[in-house]
Write a protein that holds these residues in place. Structure first.
Motif, PDB file in Angstrom:
ATOM      1  N   GLY A  10       0.833  -1.203   0.000  1.00 52.78           N
ATOM      2  CA  GLY A  10       0.000   0.000   0.000  1.00 52.78           C
ATOM      3  C   GLY A  10       0.858   1.238   0.000  1.00 52.78           C
ATOM      4  O   GLY A  10       1.825   1.326  -0.750  1.00 52.78           O
ATOM      5  N   ASP A  11       0.534   2.180   0.886  1.00 55.84           N
ATOM      6  CA  ASP A  11       1.232   3.463   0.894  1.00 55.84           C
ATOM      7  C   ASP A  11       1.862   3.797   2.246  1.00 55.84           C
ATOM      8  O   ASP A  11       2.109   4.967   2.545  1.00 55.84           O
ATOM      9  CB  ASP A  11       0.278   4.581   0.457  1.00 55.84           C
ATOM     10  N   ALA A  12       2.085   2.765   3.047  1.00 54.68           N
ATOM     11  CA  ALA A  12       2.872   2.918   4.282  1.00 54.68           C
ATOM     12  C   ALA A  12       2.263   3.897   5.290  1.00 54.68           C
ATOM     13  O   ALA A  12       2.997   4.585   5.997  1.00 54.68           O
ATOM     14  CB  ALA A  12       4.312   3.336   3.943  1.00 54.68           C
ATOM     15  N   ASP A  13       0.931   3.947   5.357  1.00 56.34           N
ATOM     16  CA  ASP A  13       0.339   4.876   6.335  1.00 56.34           C
ATOM     17  C   ASP A  13      -0.608   4.199   7.334  1.00 56.34           C
ATOM     18  O   ASP A  13      -1.203   4.885   8.174  1.00 56.34           O
ATOM     19  CB  ASP A  13      -0.401   6.023   5.613  1.00 56.34           C
ATOM     20  N   HIS A  14      -0.766   2.885   7.270  1.00 60.10           N
ATOM     21  CA  HIS A  14      -1.792   2.257   8.119  1.00 60.10           C
ATOM     22  C   HIS A  14      -1.492   2.435   9.610  1.00 60.10           C
ATOM     23  O   HIS A  14      -2.402   2.721  10.395  1.00 60.10           O
ATOM     24  CB  HIS A  14      -1.953   0.779   7.769  1.00 60.10           C
ATOM     25  N   GLY A  15      -0.216   2.285   9.976  1.00 62.28           N
ATOM     26  CA  GLY A  15       0.160   2.469  11.387  1.00 62.28           C
ATOM     27  C   GLY A  15      -0.101   3.885  11.861  1.00 62.28           C
ATOM     28  O   GLY A  15      -0.754   4.096  12.899  1.00 62.28           O
ATOM     29  N   THR A  16       0.356   4.859  11.113  1.00 67.04           N
ATOM     30  CA  THR A  16       0.153   6.256  11.528  1.00 67.04           C
ATOM     31  C   THR A  16      -1.321   6.632  11.483  1.00 67.04           C
ATOM     32  O   THR A  16      -1.808   7.348  12.358  1.00 67.04           O
ATOM     33  CB  THR A  16       0.953   7.234  10.638  1.00 67.04           C
ATOM     34  N   ASN A  17      -2.047   6.144  10.480  1.00 64.32           N
ATOM     35  CA  ASN A  17      -3.496   6.411  10.412  1.00 64.32           C
ATOM     36  C   ASN A  17      -4.187   5.951  11.697  1.00 64.32           C
ATOM     37  O   ASN A  17      -4.974   6.686  12.292  1.00 64.32           O
ATOM     38  CB  ASN A  17      -4.134   5.631   9.250  1.00 64.32           C
ATOM     39  N   LEU A  18      -3.895   4.722  12.108  1.00 62.14           N
ATOM     40  CA  LEU A  18      -4.631   4.170  13.252  1.00 62.14           C
ATOM     41  C   LEU A  18      -4.161   4.747  14.577  1.00 62.14           C
ATOM     42  O   LEU A  18      -4.976   4.922  15.490  1.00 62.14           O
ATOM     43  CB  LEU A  18      -4.536   2.639  13.263  1.00 62.14           C
ATOM     44  N   GLY A  60      -7.971   7.787   4.339  1.00 64.31           N
ATOM     45  CA  GLY A  60      -7.807   6.531   3.610  1.00 64.31           C
ATOM     46  C   GLY A  60      -9.022   5.645   3.680  1.00 64.31           C
ATOM     47  O   GLY A  60     -10.132   6.091   3.967  1.00 64.31           O
ATOM     48  N   ALA A  61      -8.784   4.375   3.395  1.00 60.29           N
ATOM     49  CA  ALA A  61      -9.862   3.397   3.396  1.00 60.29           C
ATOM     50  C   ALA A  61     -10.231   2.997   4.818  1.00 60.29           C
ATOM     51  O   ALA A  61     -11.407   2.826   5.153  1.00 60.29           O
ATOM     52  CB  ALA A  61      -9.441   2.161   2.599  1.00 60.29           C
ATOM     53  N   SER A  62      -9.230   2.829   5.670  1.00 60.35           N
ATOM     54  CA  SER A  62      -9.495   2.222   6.968  1.00 60.35           C
ATOM     55  C   SER A  62     -10.284   3.131   7.899  1.00 60.35           C
ATOM     56  O   SER A  62     -11.012   2.635   8.762  1.00 60.35           O
ATOM     57  CB  SER A  62      -8.197   1.767   7.632  1.00 60.35           C
ATOM     58  N   GLY A  63     -10.188   4.467   7.744  1.00 61.17           N
ATOM     59  CA  GLY A  63     -10.933   5.367   8.623  1.00 61.17           C
ATOM     60  C   GLY A  63     -12.431   5.190   8.495  1.00 61.17           C
ATOM     61  O   GLY A  63     -13.107   4.869   9.481  1.00 61.17           O
ATOM     62  N   LEU A 118     -20.058  -1.112   3.288  1.00 57.89           N
ATOM     63  CA  LEU A 118     -19.350   0.058   2.756  1.00 57.89           C
ATOM     64  C   LEU A 118     -18.279  -0.332   1.745  1.00 57.89           C
ATOM     65  O   LEU A 118     -18.141   0.292   0.694  1.00 57.89           O
ATOM     66  CB  LEU A 118     -18.704   0.819   3.928  1.00 57.89           C
ATOM     67  N   GLY A 119     -17.513  -1.381   2.066  1.00 56.15           N
ATOM     68  CA  GLY A 119     -16.338  -1.698   1.251  1.00 56.15           C
ATOM     69  C   GLY A 119     -16.549  -2.803   0.227  1.00 56.15           C
ATOM     70  O   GLY A 119     -15.705  -3.017  -0.639  1.00 56.15           O
ATOM     71  N   ALA A 120     -17.672  -3.516   0.365  1.00 54.71           N
ATOM     72  CA  ALA A 120     -18.042  -4.562  -0.602  1.00 54.71           C
ATOM     73  C   ALA A 120     -16.977  -5.652  -0.761  1.00 54.71           C
ATOM     74  O   ALA A 120     -16.893  -6.273  -1.820  1.00 54.71           O
ATOM     75  CB  ALA A 120     -18.378  -3.953  -1.962  1.00 54.71           C
ATOM     76  N   GLN A 136       1.219 -10.008   4.291  1.00 50.18           N
ATOM     77  CA  GLN A 136       0.043 -10.014   5.159  1.00 50.18           C
ATOM     78  C   GLN A 136      -0.679  -8.669   5.067  1.00 50.18           C
ATOM     79  O   GLN A 136      -0.052  -7.615   5.086  1.00 50.18           O
ATOM     80  CB  GLN A 136       0.480 -10.303   6.602  1.00 50.18           C
ATOM     81  N   ASP A 137      -2.009  -8.738   5.002  1.00 50.11           N
ATOM     82  CA  ASP A 137      -2.790  -7.509   4.864  1.00 50.11           C
ATOM     83  C   ASP A 137      -2.732  -6.669   6.149  1.00 50.11           C
ATOM     84  O   ASP A 137      -2.999  -7.174   7.233  1.00 50.11           O
ATOM     85  CB  ASP A 137      -4.254  -7.851   4.545  1.00 50.11           C
ATOM     86  N   PRO A 138      -2.410  -5.382   6.012  1.00 53.12           N
ATOM     87  CA  PRO A 138      -2.314  -4.525   7.199  1.00 53.12           C
ATOM     88  C   PRO A 138      -3.635  -4.402   7.959  1.00 53.12           C
ATOM     89  O   PRO A 138      -3.646  -4.461   9.201  1.00 53.12           O
ATOM     90  CB  PRO A 138      -1.884  -3.161   6.646  1.00 53.12           C
ATOM     91  N   GLY A 139      -4.737  -4.212   7.241  1.00 55.14           N
ATOM     92  CA  GLY A 139      -6.030  -4.033   7.919  1.00 55.14           C
ATOM     93  C   GLY A 139      -6.489  -5.294   8.637  1.00 55.14           C
ATOM     94  O   GLY A 139      -7.055  -5.221   9.732  1.00 55.14           O
ATOM     95  N   ALA A 140      -6.245  -6.451   8.044  1.00 53.05           N
ATOM     96  CA  ALA A 140      -6.572  -7.709   8.737  1.00 53.05           C
ATOM     97  C   ALA A 140      -5.714  -7.847   9.994  1.00 53.05           C
ATOM     98  O   ALA A 140      -6.176  -8.333  11.034  1.00 53.05           O
ATOM     99  CB  ALA A 140      -6.353  -8.899   7.798  1.00 53.05           C
TER     100      ALA A 140
HETATM  101  P1  ADP Z   1      -5.370   3.260   2.551  1.00 52.98           P
HETATM  102  O1  ADP Z   1      -5.421   1.941   1.828  1.00 52.98           O
HETATM  103  O2  ADP Z   1      -6.371   4.218   2.026  1.00 52.98           O
HETATM  104  O3  ADP Z   1      -3.988   3.814   2.631  1.00 52.98           O
HETATM  105  P2  ADP Z   1      -5.050   2.183   5.199  1.00 52.98           P
HETATM  106  O4  ADP Z   1      -3.651   1.944   4.790  1.00 52.98           O
HETATM  107  O5  ADP Z   1      -5.240   2.877   6.503  1.00 52.98           O
HETATM  108  O6  ADP Z   1      -5.835   2.974   4.067  1.00 52.98           O
HETATM  109  O7  ADP Z   1      -5.835   0.809   5.304  1.00 52.98           O
HETATM  110  C1  ADP Z   1      -5.586  -0.236   4.390  1.00 52.98           C
HETATM  111  C2  ADP Z   1      -6.450  -1.425   4.776  1.00 52.98           C
HETATM  112  O8  ADP Z   1      -7.814  -1.137   4.556  1.00 52.98           O
HETATM  113  C3  ADP Z   1      -6.173  -2.658   3.954  1.00 52.98           C
HETATM  114  O9  ADP Z   1      -5.091  -3.388   4.472  1.00 52.98           O
HETATM  115  C4  ADP Z   1      -7.484  -3.420   4.024  1.00 52.98           C
HETATM  116  O10 ADP Z   1      -7.500  -4.323   5.124  1.00 52.98           O
HETATM  117  C5  ADP Z   1      -8.488  -2.342   4.291  1.00 52.98           C
HETATM  118  N1  ADP Z   1      -9.364  -2.149   3.138  1.00 52.98           N
HETATM  119  C6  ADP Z   1      -9.100  -1.461   2.016  1.00 52.98           C
HETATM  120  N2  ADP Z   1     -10.154  -1.501   1.185  1.00 52.98           N
HETATM  121  C7  ADP Z   1     -11.090  -2.272   1.794  1.00 52.98           C
HETATM  122  C8  ADP Z   1     -12.429  -2.703   1.463  1.00 52.98           C
HETATM  123  N3  ADP Z   1     -13.011  -2.336   0.316  1.00 52.98           N
HETATM  124  N4  ADP Z   1     -13.091  -3.482   2.355  1.00 52.98           N
HETATM  125  C9  ADP Z   1     -12.517  -3.835   3.518  1.00 52.98           C
HETATM  126  N5  ADP Z   1     -11.283  -3.448   3.887  1.00 52.98           N
HETATM  127  C10 ADP Z   1     -10.580  -2.678   3.044  1.00 52.98           C
END
Ligand code: ADP
Ligand code: MG
Length: 217
Positions: free
Chosen positions: A38-46, A82-85, A124-126, A194-198
């Motif tokens: 991704g774009d290396a922001d999941h940790g800082t976002n959360l 991003g997506a996770s918010g 929301l995310g389908a 490994q997926d960051p959001g999972a």
């Molecule tokens: P961004 O992808 O906008 O940078 P983050 O990095 O904070 O946002 O979050 C990425 C995480 O969001 C992914 O690892 C994934 O788990 C989750 N994610 C992205 N799109 C979806 C979606 N459509 N449905 C569920 N989870 C998603």
């Protein structure tokens, strides 16, 4: 074995405070995972989101478990980009709504809140299971929680089952190709990470299980 029977607002708030700590401890790990696909922001976002959630709870002191979760969800939506918010924010808001205005949450109600959170994320995310997203941790967690409850487990054991299933689910995203979110832009190159959001979902649920283990019965 003795276990907590009901969850009050103080316990839910303690969960969010523990989550903020655990997310901070794992900030670099989450960012590292997001750097790979991704774009290396999941940790800082959360970290930003859960720190803001803790501050919002301190400021507003919501009095019911549902109101605590709704406050957290609204804060995440406004502070995490991003997506996770929006996804986590919606999950918490739906969970809060599912709990309505009661003072104490039963094991069954917590299960309904977890299901509502999952429905919020998929609505929301389908994403389906197997798409390499947080759904791959949350969906098996909700199933494991319900199974444990049906088998007569107390709420803290059911939460531990959910956390374990989420951790297994997060690890199972490694061989998957991402079909949703930013990682999907990589196509087959998203495989092997490994997926960051999972991963953050598994951390959140581990924090819940730890909080309920420590809560007075
Ligand atoms: P961004 O992808 O906008 O940078 P983050 O990095 O904070 O946002 O979050 C990425 C995480 O969001 C992914 O690892 C994934 O788990 C989750 N994610 C992205 N799109 C979806 C979606 N459509 N449905 C569920 N989870 C998603
Ligand atoms: Mg990102």
């Amino acid at each position: 074995m003795e276990g907590v029977l009901l969850v009050d607002a103080t316990t839910v708030r303690a969960w969010i405070e523990t989550t903020a700590q655990v997310i901070t401890e794992n900030k670099d790990h989450l960012t590292h995972l997001d750097a790979a696909i991704g774009d290396a922001d999941h940790g800082t976002n959360l970290v930003r989101g859960f720190d803001a959630a803790v501050a919002a709870l301190a400021e507003k002191s919501p009095e019911t478990p549902g109101a605590v979760l709704t406050t957290v969800g609204s804060t995440l939506i406004s502070k995490v980009g991003g997506a996770s918010g929006p996804l986590y924010g919606t999950a918490f808001r739906r969970a809060g709504k599912a709990l309505a205005t009661g003072d104490d949450v039963s094991a069954e109600q917590l299960g309904a809140a977890l299901q509502a959170a999952l429905d919020g994320v998929t609505g929301l995310g389908a994403a389906n299971e197997g798409d390499k997203t947080m759904v791959d941790a949350l969906a098996p967690a909700v199933r494991a929680y319900q199974q444990a409850l049906a088998a007569g487990a107390p709420i803290s054991d059911a939460a531990r089952s959910a956390a374990n299933a989420a951790a297994v689910g997060a690890e199972a995203t490694i061989p998957m190709q991402a079909l949703k979110g930013r990682a999907s832009y990589l196509g087959p190159r998203s495989v092997g990470h490994q997926d960051p959001g999972a991963t953050s979902t598994a951390l959140l649920l581990a924090a819940l299980a730890d909080t309920l283990d420590g809560a007075p019965a």
